[in-house]
Enzyme design. Structure first.
Site, PDB file in Angstrom:
ATOM      1  N   CYS A  49      25.266  18.886  18.133  1.00  0.00           N
ATOM      2  CA  CYS A  49      26.071  18.864  16.906  1.00  0.00           C
ATOM      3  C   CYS A  49      27.241  19.836  17.012  1.00  0.00           C
ATOM      4  O   CYS A  49      28.346  19.562  16.515  1.00  0.00           O
ATOM      5  CB  CYS A  49      25.204  19.207  15.699  1.00  0.00           C
ATOM      6  SG  CYS A  49      23.843  18.052  15.415  1.00  0.00           S
ATOM      7  N   CYS A  58      21.893  22.754  16.415  1.00  0.00           N
ATOM      8  CA  CYS A  58      21.775  21.852  17.565  1.00  0.00           C
ATOM      9  C   CYS A  58      23.020  21.943  18.439  1.00  0.00           C
ATOM     10  O   CYS A  58      24.146  21.840  17.945  1.00  0.00           O
ATOM     11  CB  CYS A  58      21.566  20.421  17.076  1.00  0.00           C
ATOM     12  SG  CYS A  58      21.652  19.178  18.389  1.00  0.00           S
TER      13      CYS A  58
END
Length: 265
Positions: A124, A121
């Protein structure tokens, strides 16, 4: 004076109200079923109905959008205890993995630990890079930086490592994401804060992929050594909800490293 017979004789022969009103000089138009049907067939009648339905649908959509951007329907979290975290089983990511208790990460010098929602992600990766920017200051304090992931898929962890300047471990049972796991699915895509986070990370040059599970929300912990306990617990409330870096440093400065008996002599 008129008799009762003369009074009745003055009334109209017909017993209908229409005849009575007509006798009084009034004109009455009887209600026609055909007229009511014509009114129902009037295009303006249907137009008004469609506008009412449309306005109701827009109002409902606006209310749903408003509620989705409040904390009313956000997944509720439950604070983790030190005992809960200490007993978590982690694995190293070596060819021959070693399983150990999570308390090994912080029992001497404390630790800053990121529970990664999904290594691929881009949000992230952005938070991992932010936490890694604290590494020099954490090193001065003697506090290590770690991350845990839920799964190891192909090269996802390896591709994540350039963004994160610390060791990474596997939490197969997803205990660091509990004790009450929280998920965000479709509601995440109607929250304005999530879209702001998307554009922020994208403008920062971060990219990613869709590999792996990404609905269970992560967080960041600062844990003191021994029984000093949790000094900071940040639970991600929506996609891209990053921890405050100043709060991480403040908590890390409170860590009191454990000294062994041999060191105190």
């Amino acid at each position: 004076m008129a008799t009762s017979d003369s009074i009745y004789s003055e009334l109209p022969d017909s017993g209908t109200c229409e005849d009575a009103w007509a006798t009084a000089g009034e004109t009455v138009t009887p209600r026609s079923p055909a007229g009511s049907w014509r009114r129902r067939q009037d295009p303006s009648f249907f137009t008004m109905g469609m506008w009412s339905i449309g306005a109701g649908a827009l109002g409902a959509a606006a209310l749903a959008l408003f509620l989705a951007n409040t904390d009313v329907f956000l997944p509720k979290s439950r604070r983790a205890t030190l005992e809960y975290l200490e007993d978590i089983d982690l694995k190293t990511l070596e060819k021959e993995p070693r399983t150990f208790k999570a308390k090994e990460l912080w029992e001497k010098n404390g630790a800053v630990i990121m529970a990664v929602r999904r290594p691929g992600c881009f949000l992230c990766r952005e938070e991992a890079a932010d936490l890694s920017s604290l590494k020099p200051k954490l090193d001065e304090l003697g506090v290590p930086l770690y991350a845990v992931v839920k799964e190891q898929i192909r090269t996802e962890v390896k591709d994540f490592q350039p963004y994160f300047k610390g060791e990474i471990f596997l939490d197969e049972k997803k205990k660091f994401y509990g004790p009450q796991k929280r998920k965000m699915v479709f509601m995440g895509f109607v929250r304005l804060g999530v879209w702001y986070n998307f554009f922020r990370a994208w403008n920062g040059g971060f990219s990613g992929n869709l590999e792996g599970e990404g609905f269970i929300l992560g967080g960041v912990f600062v844990v003191g050594p021994g029984k000093q306990g949790l000094l900071l617990e940040h639970r991600e409330k929506e996609f891209g909800d990053k921890v405050n870096l100043a709060s991480v440093l403040e908590a890390a400065r409170k860590i009191q490293p454990q000294t062994s008996a041999s060191e105190t002599k």
